[in-house]
Design a protein around this motif. Structure first.
Motif, PDB file in Angstrom:
ATOM      1  N   MET A 260       0.836  -1.168   0.000  1.00 30.16           N
ATOM      2  CA  MET A 260       0.000   0.000   0.000  1.00 30.16           C
ATOM      3  C   MET A 260       0.886   1.237   0.000  1.00 30.16           C
ATOM      4  O   MET A 260       1.873   1.309   0.715  1.00 30.16           O
ATOM      5  N   SER A 261       0.523   2.218  -0.792  1.00 34.25           N
ATOM      6  CA  SER A 261       1.251   3.484  -0.827  1.00 34.25           C
ATOM      7  C   SER A 261       0.951   4.295   0.421  1.00 34.25           C
ATOM      8  O   SER A 261      -0.184   4.326   0.896  1.00 34.25           O
ATOM      9  N   GLN A 262       1.956   4.986   0.924  1.00 32.80           N
ATOM     10  CA  GLN A 262       1.755   5.905   2.037  1.00 32.80           C
ATOM     11  C   GLN A 262       1.371   7.292   1.533  1.00 32.80           C
ATOM     12  O   GLN A 262       0.706   8.044   2.239  1.00 32.80           O
ATOM     13  N   THR A 263       1.829   7.615   0.308  1.00 32.95           N
ATOM     14  CA  THR A 263       1.477   8.893  -0.311  1.00 32.95           C
ATOM     15  C   THR A 263       1.183   8.692  -1.786  1.00 32.95           C
ATOM     16  O   THR A 263       1.808   7.863  -2.445  1.00 32.95           O
ATOM     17  N   VAL A 264       0.228   9.457  -2.277  1.00 33.30           N
ATOM     18  CA  VAL A 264      -0.066   9.513  -3.706  1.00 33.30           C
ATOM     19  C   VAL A 264      -0.155  10.992  -4.047  1.00 33.30           C
ATOM     20  O   VAL A 264      -0.837  11.755  -3.369  1.00 33.30           O
ATOM     21  N   VAL A 265       0.577  11.391  -5.101  1.00 32.19           N
ATOM     22  CA  VAL A 265       0.571  12.790  -5.518  1.00 32.19           C
ATOM     23  C   VAL A 265      -0.095  12.885  -6.888  1.00 32.19           C
ATOM     24  O   VAL A 265       0.309  12.202  -7.822  1.00 32.19           O
ATOM     25  N   HIS A 266      -1.110  13.714  -6.981  1.00 34.48           N
ATOM     26  CA  HIS A 266      -1.765  13.993  -8.258  1.00 34.48           C
ATOM     27  C   HIS A 266      -1.108  15.266  -8.775  1.00 34.48           C
ATOM     28  O   HIS A 266      -1.482  16.382  -8.400  1.00 34.48           O
ATOM     29  N   GLU A 267      -0.075  15.075  -9.591  1.00 30.80           N
ATOM     30  CA  GLU A 267       0.750  16.201 -10.047  1.00 30.80           C
ATOM     31  C   GLU A 267      -0.056  17.251 -10.803  1.00 30.80           C
ATOM     32  O   GLU A 267       0.162  18.445 -10.611  1.00 30.80           O
ATOM     33  N   ASN A 268      -0.963  16.830 -11.676  1.00 30.63           N
ATOM     34  CA  ASN A 268      -1.720  17.806 -12.470  1.00 30.63           C
ATOM     35  C   ASN A 268      -2.551  18.743 -11.604  1.00 30.63           C
ATOM     36  O   ASN A 268      -2.728  19.916 -11.951  1.00 30.63           O
ATOM     37  N   LEU A 269      -3.071  18.233 -10.505  1.00 33.96           N
ATOM     38  CA  LEU A 269      -3.886  19.045  -9.602  1.00 33.96           C
ATOM     39  C   LEU A 269      -3.083  19.604  -8.426  1.00 33.96           C
ATOM     40  O   LEU A 269      -3.568  20.472  -7.710  1.00 33.96           O
ATOM     41  N   GLY A 270      -1.876  19.082  -8.228  1.00 34.34           N
ATOM     42  CA  GLY A 270      -1.065  19.532  -7.104  1.00 34.34           C
ATOM     43  C   GLY A 270      -1.631  19.136  -5.755  1.00 34.34           C
ATOM     44  O   GLY A 270      -1.578  19.893  -4.796  1.00 34.34           O
ATOM     45  N   ILE A 271      -2.178  17.914  -5.683  1.00 40.64           N
ATOM     46  CA  ILE A 271      -2.787  17.428  -4.438  1.00 40.64           C
ATOM     47  C   ILE A 271      -2.046  16.189  -3.946  1.00 40.64           C
ATOM     48  O   ILE A 271      -1.697  15.305  -4.730  1.00 40.64           O
ATOM     49  N   VAL A 272      -1.817  16.142  -2.649  1.00 38.38           N
ATOM     50  CA  VAL A 272      -1.138  15.030  -1.992  1.00 38.38           C
ATOM     51  C   VAL A 272      -2.143  14.300  -1.107  1.00 38.38           C
ATOM     52  O   VAL A 272      -2.821  14.930  -0.291  1.00 38.38           O
ATOM     53  N   TYR A 273      -2.230  12.993  -1.276  1.00 37.33           N
ATOM     54  CA  TYR A 273      -3.112  12.152  -0.461  1.00 37.33           C
ATOM     55  C   TYR A 273      -2.227  11.243   0.392  1.00 37.33           C
ATOM     56  O   TYR A 273      -1.343  10.573  -0.142  1.00 37.33           O
ATOM     57  N   LEU A 274      -2.458  11.250   1.677  1.00 37.23           N
ATOM     58  CA  LEU A 274      -1.724  10.348   2.564  1.00 37.23           C
ATOM     59  C   LEU A 274      -2.636   9.230   3.037  1.00 37.23           C
ATOM     60  O   LEU A 274      -3.826   9.455   3.287  1.00 37.23           O
ATOM     61  N   ALA A 275      -2.067   8.042   3.153  1.00 33.74           N
ATOM     62  CA  ALA A 275      -2.790   6.927   3.767  1.00 33.74           C
ATOM     63  C   ALA A 275      -2.987   7.244   5.245  1.00 33.74           C
ATOM     64  O   ALA A 275      -2.281   8.085   5.817  1.00 33.74           O
ATOM     65  N   GLY A 276      -3.929   6.579   5.868  1.00 32.62           N
ATOM     66  CA  GLY A 276      -4.104   6.745   7.302  1.00 32.62           C
ATOM     67  C   GLY A 276      -2.823   6.365   8.024  1.00 32.62           C
ATOM     68  O   GLY A 276      -2.225   5.329   7.733  1.00 32.62           O
ATOM     69  N   GLN A 277      -2.406   7.214   8.950  1.00 31.67           N
ATOM     70  CA  GLN A 277      -1.172   6.979   9.704  1.00 31.67           C
ATOM     71  C   GLN A 277      -1.516   6.576  11.129  1.00 31.67           C
ATOM     72  O   GLN A 277      -2.354   7.202  11.786  1.00 31.67           O
ATOM     73  N   VAL A 278      -0.858   5.521  11.579  1.00 35.93           N
ATOM     74  CA  VAL A 278      -1.028   5.026  12.942  1.00 35.93           C
ATOM     75  C   VAL A 278       0.331   5.051  13.628  1.00 35.93           C
ATOM     76  O   VAL A 278       1.375   5.099  12.971  1.00 35.93           O
ATOM     77  N   PRO A 279       0.350   5.003  14.949  1.00 37.74           N
ATOM     78  CA  PRO A 279       1.630   5.029  15.654  1.00 37.74           C
ATOM     79  C   PRO A 279       2.397   3.724  15.473  1.00 37.74           C
ATOM     80  O   PRO A 279       1.804   2.676  15.197  1.00 37.74           O
ATOM     81  N   ASN A 280       3.696   3.818  15.640  1.00 38.20           N
ATOM     82  CA  ASN A 280       4.523   2.608  15.680  1.00 38.20           C
ATOM     83  C   ASN A 280       4.540   2.020  17.092  1.00 38.20           C
ATOM     84  O   ASN A 280       4.634   0.821  17.265  1.00 38.20           O
ATOM     85  N   ASP A 281       4.476   2.908  18.087  1.00 36.29           N
ATOM     86  CA  ASP A 281       4.529   2.487  19.486  1.00 36.29           C
ATOM     87  C   ASP A 281       3.113   2.466  20.065  1.00 36.29           C
ATOM     88  O   ASP A 281       2.577   3.495  20.473  1.00 36.29           O
ATOM     89  N   TYR A 282       2.542   1.288  20.112  1.00 36.97           N
ATOM     90  CA  TYR A 282       1.173   1.132  20.596  1.00 36.97           C
ATOM     91  C   TYR A 282       1.063   1.285  22.115  1.00 36.97           C
ATOM     92  O   TYR A 282      -0.038   1.369  22.643  1.00 36.97           O
ATOM     93  N   SER A 283       2.193   1.318  22.813  1.00 39.91           N
ATOM     94  CA  SER A 283       2.139   1.414  24.281  1.00 39.91           C
ATOM     95  C   SER A 283       1.910   2.848  24.758  1.00 39.91           C
ATOM     96  O   SER A 283       1.613   3.063  25.929  1.00 39.91           O
TER      97      SER A 283
END
Length: 106
Positions: free
Chosen positions: A1-24
């Protein structure tokens, strides 16, 4: 799964949902970690939090809303606040307390 997708023509950046690495970590700690990951991913594609357009926040329990919101308010660019929604949701792992997904201009 991509963490980022950039739509260059529109200049928009989409990020995947980000979760913590440290669940504690508690909700504040997890939120700080997630927002740091967002900063790094935006930087990789030539954007930053001042260019956020929208944000979606998922919380394991709405009792953590105030704590998450406190960290969010410290982090977000006060002159360029995005639209945002925050909802309670079942998470992919029982120890994840917060997940954030953003869209930004490039």
């Amino acid at each position: 799964m991509s963490q980022t997708v950039v739509h260059e023509n529109l200049g928009i950046v989409y990020l995947a949902g980000q979760v913590p690495n440290d669940y504690s970590l508690d909700a504040k700690g997890q939120t700080k970690e997630v927002l740091g990951k967002i900063d790094a991913l935006l930087d990789e594609v030539g954007s930053d939090k001042s260019k956020l357009l929208s944000a979606q926040v998922w919380l394991k329990d709405m009792k953590d809303f105030s704590a998450v919101n406190e960290i969010w308010q410290e982090w977000v660019d006060p002159n360029n606040k995005p639209v945002r929604a925050a909802v309670e949701a079942n998470m992919a792992h029982e120890d994840i307390l917060v997940e954030v997904m953003v869209t930004a201009a490039k």
